[in-house]
Design a protein around this motif. Structure first.
Motif, PDB file in Angstrom:
ATOM      1  N   LEU A  62       4.555 -19.944  -6.222  1.00 25.24           N
ATOM      2  CA  LEU A  62       3.695 -19.752  -5.390  1.00 25.24           C
ATOM      3  C   LEU A  62       3.209 -21.708  -5.079  1.00 25.24           C
ATOM      4  O   LEU A  62       3.534 -22.695  -5.500  1.00 25.24           O
ATOM      5  CB  LEU A  62       2.377 -19.989  -6.958  1.00 25.24           C
ATOM      6  N   GLU A  63       3.040 -21.231  -3.746  1.00 27.88           N
ATOM      7  CA  GLU A  63       3.175 -22.460  -2.666  1.00 27.88           C
ATOM      8  C   GLU A  63       2.409 -22.886  -2.259  1.00 27.88           C
ATOM      9  O   GLU A  63       1.130 -22.682  -2.208  1.00 27.88           O
ATOM     10  CB  GLU A  63       3.953 -21.704  -1.628  1.00 27.88           C
ATOM     11  N   THR A  64       2.395 -24.575  -3.189  1.00 28.84           N
ATOM     12  CA  THR A  64       1.167 -25.007  -2.473  1.00 28.84           C
ATOM     13  C   THR A  64       0.435 -26.346  -2.281  1.00 28.84           C
ATOM     14  O   THR A  64      -0.548 -26.577  -1.503  1.00 28.84           O
ATOM     15  CB  THR A  64       0.854 -26.196  -4.039  1.00 28.84           C
ATOM     16  N   SER A  65       1.675 -26.160  -1.273  1.00 30.73           N
ATOM     17  CA  SER A  65       1.954 -27.540  -0.142  1.00 30.73           C
ATOM     18  C   SER A  65       1.518 -26.040   0.852  1.00 30.73           C
ATOM     19  O   SER A  65       1.430 -25.026   1.811  1.00 30.73           O
ATOM     20  CB  SER A  65       3.489 -27.691   0.222  1.00 30.73           C
ATOM     21  N   PRO A  66       1.444 -27.471   2.429  1.00 30.13           N
ATOM     22  CA  PRO A  66       0.110 -27.158   4.053  1.00 30.13           C
ATOM     23  C   PRO A  66       2.234 -26.432   4.732  1.00 30.13           C
ATOM     24  O   PRO A  66       2.793 -26.906   4.111  1.00 30.13           O
ATOM     25  CB  PRO A  66       0.212 -27.910   4.122  1.00 30.13           C
ATOM     26  N   PRO A  67       1.606 -25.781   4.908  1.00 31.68           N
ATOM     27  CA  PRO A  67       2.892 -24.659   5.514  1.00 31.68           C
ATOM     28  C   PRO A  67       4.368 -25.684   6.504  1.00 31.68           C
ATOM     29  O   PRO A  67       4.996 -25.750   6.914  1.00 31.68           O
ATOM     30  CB  PRO A  67       2.358 -23.796   7.182  1.00 31.68           C
ATOM     31  N   ALA A  68       3.141 -26.778   6.921  1.00 32.51           N
ATOM     32  CA  ALA A  68       3.852 -27.937   7.780  1.00 32.51           C
ATOM     33  C   ALA A  68       5.538 -28.862   6.864  1.00 32.51           C
ATOM     34  O   ALA A  68       5.774 -29.799   7.169  1.00 32.51           O
ATOM     35  CB  ALA A  68       3.144 -29.335   7.842  1.00 32.51           C
ATOM     36  N   GLN A  69       4.315 -28.886   5.620  1.00 30.22           N
ATOM     37  CA  GLN A  69       5.697 -29.532   4.362  1.00 30.22           C
ATOM     38  C   GLN A  69       6.570 -27.934   3.609  1.00 30.22           C
ATOM     39  O   GLN A  69       7.270 -28.353   3.544  1.00 30.22           O
ATOM     40  CB  GLN A  69       5.193 -30.144   3.313  1.00 30.22           C
ATOM     41  N   VAL A  70       6.223 -26.792   3.634  1.00 26.90           N
ATOM     42  CA  VAL A  70       6.999 -25.769   3.196  1.00 26.90           C
ATOM     43  C   VAL A  70       8.653 -25.928   3.465  1.00 26.90           C
ATOM     44  O   VAL A  70       8.678 -25.505   5.198  1.00 26.90           O
ATOM     45  CB  VAL A  70       6.007 -24.513   3.240  1.00 26.90           C
ATOM     46  N   VAL A  87      11.928 -16.790   1.896  1.00 28.44           N
ATOM     47  CA  VAL A  87      10.594 -16.167   2.890  1.00 28.44           C
ATOM     48  C   VAL A  87       9.193 -17.297   2.344  1.00 28.44           C
ATOM     49  O   VAL A  87       8.915 -16.825   1.076  1.00 28.44           O
ATOM     50  CB  VAL A  87      10.422 -15.211   3.147  1.00 28.44           C
ATOM     51  N   CYS A  88       8.131 -17.779   2.949  1.00 28.43           N
ATOM     52  CA  CYS A  88       7.150 -17.566   2.888  1.00 28.43           C
ATOM     53  C   CYS A  88       5.810 -17.399   3.486  1.00 28.43           C
ATOM     54  O   CYS A  88       5.925 -17.172   4.989  1.00 28.43           O
ATOM     55  CB  CYS A  88       7.245 -19.643   2.503  1.00 28.43           C
ATOM     56  N   PHE A  89       5.009 -16.772   2.707  1.00 28.95           N
ATOM     57  CA  PHE A  89       4.156 -15.967   3.724  1.00 28.95           C
ATOM     58  C   PHE A  89       3.115 -16.995   3.434  1.00 28.95           C
ATOM     59  O   PHE A  89       2.069 -16.657   3.151  1.00 28.95           O
ATOM     60  CB  PHE A  89       3.821 -14.341   2.778  1.00 28.95           C
ATOM     61  N   PHE A  90       2.082 -16.547   4.570  1.00 27.40           N
ATOM     62  CA  PHE A  90       0.583 -17.443   5.001  1.00 27.40           C
ATOM     63  C   PHE A  90      -0.674 -16.366   5.460  1.00 27.40           C
ATOM     64  O   PHE A  90      -0.145 -16.279   6.587  1.00 27.40           O
ATOM     65  CB  PHE A  90       0.828 -18.956   5.987  1.00 27.40           C
ATOM     66  N   VAL A  91      -0.849 -15.484   4.375  1.00 33.25           N
ATOM     67  CA  VAL A  91      -1.348 -14.647   5.395  1.00 33.25           C
ATOM     68  C   VAL A  91      -3.137 -14.841   4.372  1.00 33.25           C
ATOM     69  O   VAL A  91      -2.957 -14.850   3.293  1.00 33.25           O
ATOM     70  CB  VAL A  91      -0.482 -13.138   5.303  1.00 33.25           C
ATOM     71  N   PRO A  92      -4.017 -14.224   5.376  1.00 32.35           N
ATOM     72  CA  PRO A  92      -4.998 -14.249   4.907  1.00 32.35           C
ATOM     73  C   PRO A  92      -5.926 -12.580   3.933  1.00 32.35           C
ATOM     74  O   PRO A  92      -4.880 -11.880   3.456  1.00 32.35           O
ATOM     75  CB  PRO A  92      -5.590 -13.559   6.807  1.00 32.35           C
ATOM     76  N   ASN A  93      -6.181 -13.134   3.070  1.00 32.66           N
ATOM     77  CA  ASN A  93      -6.712 -12.400   1.832  1.00 32.66           C
ATOM     78  C   ASN A  93      -8.145 -11.563   1.910  1.00 32.66           C
ATOM     79  O   ASN A  93      -9.407 -12.270   1.884  1.00 32.66           O
ATOM     80  CB  ASN A  93      -6.293 -12.654   0.717  1.00 32.66           C
ATOM     81  N   LYS A  94      -8.493 -10.269   1.686  1.00 32.76           N
ATOM     82  CA  LYS A  94      -9.532  -9.670   1.584  1.00 32.76           C
ATOM     83  C   LYS A  94     -10.135  -9.442   0.272  1.00 32.76           C
ATOM     84  O   LYS A  94     -11.106  -9.606  -0.926  1.00 32.76           O
ATOM     85  CB  LYS A  94      -9.789  -8.801   1.920  1.00 32.76           C
ATOM     86  N   ASP A  95      -8.811  -9.751  -0.811  1.00 30.50           N
ATOM     87  CA  ASP A  95      -9.185  -8.773  -1.639  1.00 30.50           C
ATOM     88  C   ASP A  95      -8.230  -9.464  -2.642  1.00 30.50           C
ATOM     89  O   ASP A  95      -8.374 -10.850  -2.688  1.00 30.50           O
ATOM     90  CB  ASP A  95      -7.595  -7.451  -1.559  1.00 30.50           C
ATOM     91  N   GLU A 120      14.461 -15.826  -2.719  1.00 32.34           N
ATOM     92  CA  GLU A 120      13.181 -15.961  -2.873  1.00 32.34           C
ATOM     93  C   GLU A 120      11.832 -16.082  -1.542  1.00 32.34           C
ATOM     94  O   GLU A 120      11.700 -15.519  -0.845  1.00 32.34           O
ATOM     95  CB  GLU A 120      12.788 -17.782  -3.042  1.00 32.34           C
ATOM     96  N   ILE A 121      10.492 -15.068  -2.519  1.00 29.58           N
ATOM     97  CA  ILE A 121       9.452 -14.763  -1.774  1.00 29.58           C
ATOM     98  C   ILE A 121       8.442 -16.304  -2.260  1.00 29.58           C
ATOM     99  O   ILE A 121       8.311 -16.283  -3.732  1.00 29.58           O
ATOM    100  CB  ILE A 121       9.193 -13.836  -2.373  1.00 29.58           C
ATOM    101  N   ALA A 122       7.979 -16.826  -1.392  1.00 29.97           N
ATOM    102  CA  ALA A 122       7.025 -17.565  -1.453  1.00 29.97           C
ATOM    103  C   ALA A 122       5.643 -17.227  -1.270  1.00 29.97           C
ATOM    104  O   ALA A 122       5.293 -16.437  -0.200  1.00 29.97           O
ATOM    105  CB  ALA A 122       7.668 -19.384  -1.125  1.00 29.97           C
ATOM    106  N   VAL A 123       4.632 -17.599  -1.752  1.00 32.98           N
ATOM    107  CA  VAL A 123       3.605 -17.172  -1.152  1.00 32.98           C
ATOM    108  C   VAL A 123       2.380 -18.643  -1.302  1.00 32.98           C
ATOM    109  O   VAL A 123       2.045 -18.967  -1.680  1.00 32.98           O
ATOM    110  CB  VAL A 123       2.737 -16.001  -2.057  1.00 32.98           C
ATOM    111  N   GLY A 124       1.735 -18.729   0.069  1.00 36.85           N
ATOM    112  CA  GLY A 124       0.728 -19.703   0.328  1.00 36.85           C
ATOM    113  C   GLY A 124      -0.423 -19.320   0.068  1.00 36.85           C
ATOM    114  O   GLY A 124      -1.411 -18.320   0.685  1.00 36.85           O
TER     115      GLY A 124
END
Ligand code: BES
Ligand code: ZN
Ligand code: ZN
Length: 500
Positions: A5-13, A113-121, A158-162
């Motif tokens: 569960l990625e809590t850092s912003p993308p620039a620090q991932v 891989v670390c994903f930052f994608v929008p979410n509506k659900d 590893e799969i990370a999600v931010g």
């Protein structure tokens, strides 16, 4: 697989691959701002300029790869097109994860891989969909490739999600659920990929037994004498033409607090030659996949055994080959199913329904409260719907609707076809209770369902004809070409969410 569960912003991932989702109707700058990426102004401008130069439109499944050259801890940045924001759902996220995994982990060396994608659900649904997509996209079947370089192995670790607002425990649960389901789908794909000279009915039964028992399921394999005793003349009729012996696979999962038993019934034809109503060489080519329904229900039971829903499960698979041996059914033969109904076999290539007839009777006898059967049943369904969707029919609209809805969440499409009384007319036989095939070229999928209906009494029942979407000739998002194990996700989502 590790989940983070990625809590850092993308620039620090610090990941091998940082994936940022972009809608078609937004600018790259806005997409980066939305995730509070924290990029330096200089790097941001470079990214925007590069996207412009490359004419990046952010249409669905478009990807733009940028090396970060030390400007970010992550090695590569991917701008991932998500199509129009109005059409967006977790389905797009699952597809994206599948495409990323195939391109960068299976055909590349990316480990994280670390994903930052929008979410509506719900955030849980997004995390689960990403994990499912990534695991499905990194599947490959290498068993019969002898050259070392021909083997494709996924490097994904590893799969990370931010960007999620989730507690670690909830995130973990969602990921584990996605993992259990996707790994089961991959297992089913492996069974389908196995050629018929390896995956015989007895091997299929052995697979179900060993895998099932490992996970605490009760597995019972009924052999020919027991199948005879049960009076399954319809199933046995199909098996007559083959040298390989038939097996009835029965798997059970029980929960103390369960209030109902859901039965999953699968068509397990490990090879369909058509029998004496022999197929052409071309239509026989991929007929090892005629056990896709069986693979689907077995794999669903395995995933659910890990996830422990509060329902009882009963899996029934009739496993046999359909071959034109010397003892094979002749067109015109009459067989008697377990419920006493007599069937004139006017076409031995309509064997799936003969096997399912007895398997359905058995499921009812064993106390199923509701039944779903899954089968690559008719070429007509491929003609009607192509590879995009499965046909769905049944005797309870509520049940059909529930499965269609779960399928939509799970990324599997179903299209309902009618069960008009007229179709029953075409199954009338001059000498038996019914015949197994209707008139060629006329509503073949509906006729098959009308046939099955004769074997389910009035128990809530849904029939899924997965002949089309169970096989792909080319890679498509989270699925690669070959057997797809269509239906596992829908059945798992359905059982996990069904009230006990
Ligand atoms: N396994 C086939 C159905 C099938 C066809 C699946 C093409 C996938 C791709 C099934 O056993 C079959 O042969 N059905 C016949 C029924 C007909 C004889 C009434 C068919 O569809 O032609
Ligand atoms: Zn057939
Ligand atoms: Zn078949």
């Amino acid at each position: 697989m590790e989940y983070k569960l990625e809590t850092s912003p993308p620039a620090q991932v610090d990941s091998g691959l940082l994936v940022l989702g972009v809608f078609q109707d937004q600018t790259v700058a806005d997409a980066i701002k939305d995730v509070q990426a924290g990029f330096s102004e200089q790097f941001l401008q470079k990214v925007i300029q590069f996207a412009q130069e490359e004419n990046f439109k952010a249409s669905s499944s478009e990807m733009l790869v940028l090396p970060t050259y030390g400007e970010l801890p992550s090695k590569k940045l991917v701008l991932a097109g998500l199509g129009k924001s109005g059409d967006y759902s977790v389905q797009q996220a699952r597809k994206l994860a599948g495409n990323i995994a195939r391109r960068f982990c299976l055909n590349g060396k990316t480990e994280k891989v670390c994903f930052f994608v929008p979410n509506k659900d719900k955030d849980e649904s997004l995390a689960q969909a990403l994990v499912e997509g990534a695991i499905l996209g990194s599947y490959s079947f290498n068993k019969y490739r002898s050259g070392k370089d021909d083997k494709k192995e996924s490097n994904l670790q590893e799969i990370a999600v931010g960007g999620l607002k989730l507690q670690a425990a909830d995130f973990d649960k969602a990921c584990k659920q996605g993992e259990a389901i996707a790994e089961s789908v991959n297992y089913a794909r492996q069974l389908i990929a196995e050629p018929a000279n390896y995956l015989t009915p007895s091997r299929l039964a052995e697979e179900a037994r060993t895998r099932g028992q490992e996970l605490g399921l009760t597995v019972e394999i009924l052999e020919q004498p027991q199948i005879e005793k049960l009076g399954m003349g319809s199933f046995l009729g199909v098996a007559r033409g083959a040298k390989e012996l038939p097996h009835l696979i029965v798997m059970r999962y029980k929960h103390d607090q369960a209030k109902k038993t859901v039965a999953l019934v699968g068509k397990g034809i490990t090879f369909d030659s058509g029998g004496l109503s022999l197929k052409t060489a071309q239509s026989m080519e991929h007929m090892k996949y005629d056990m896709s329904g069986a693979a689907c229900v077995i794999a669903s039971a395995l995933a659910l055994a890990k996830l422990k829903p509060k329902v009882n499960l009963l899996v029934v698979v009739g496993a046999t080959e359909n071959m034109p041996g010397g003892q094979a059914l002749h067109p015109g033969d009459v067989v008697t199913a377990m419920n006493g109904k007599t069937i004139e076999v006017n076409n031995t290539d309509a064997e799936g329904r003969l096997v399912l007839a007895d398997a359905l009777c058995y499921a009812l006898q064993e106390g199923a409260d509701e039944v779903v059967d899954v089968a690559t049943l008719t070429g007509a369904c491929v003609t009607a719907l192509g590879r995009a969707a499965a046909g769905i029919m049944g005797n309870s609209q509520e049940f059909i609707d529930a499965l269609i809805a779960r399928g939509a969440e799970a990324g599997e499409k179903f299209w309902q076809l009618p069960m008009y009384d007229e179709y029953k007319e075409s199954l009338k036989s001059d000498i038996a209770d019914l015949k197994n095939a209707g008139s060629r070229g006329e509503a073949g999928t509906s006729c098959a369902a009308m046939f099955l209906k004769e074997f389910v009494d009035a128990r809530p029942w849904v029939h899924m004809d997965v002949a089309g979407p169970s096989w792909l000739d080319k890679d498509k998002d989270e699925l690669n070409k070959g057997g797809t194990a269509f239906g596992v996700r829908t059945l798992c989502y359905y059982v996990l969410n069904s009230k006990n």
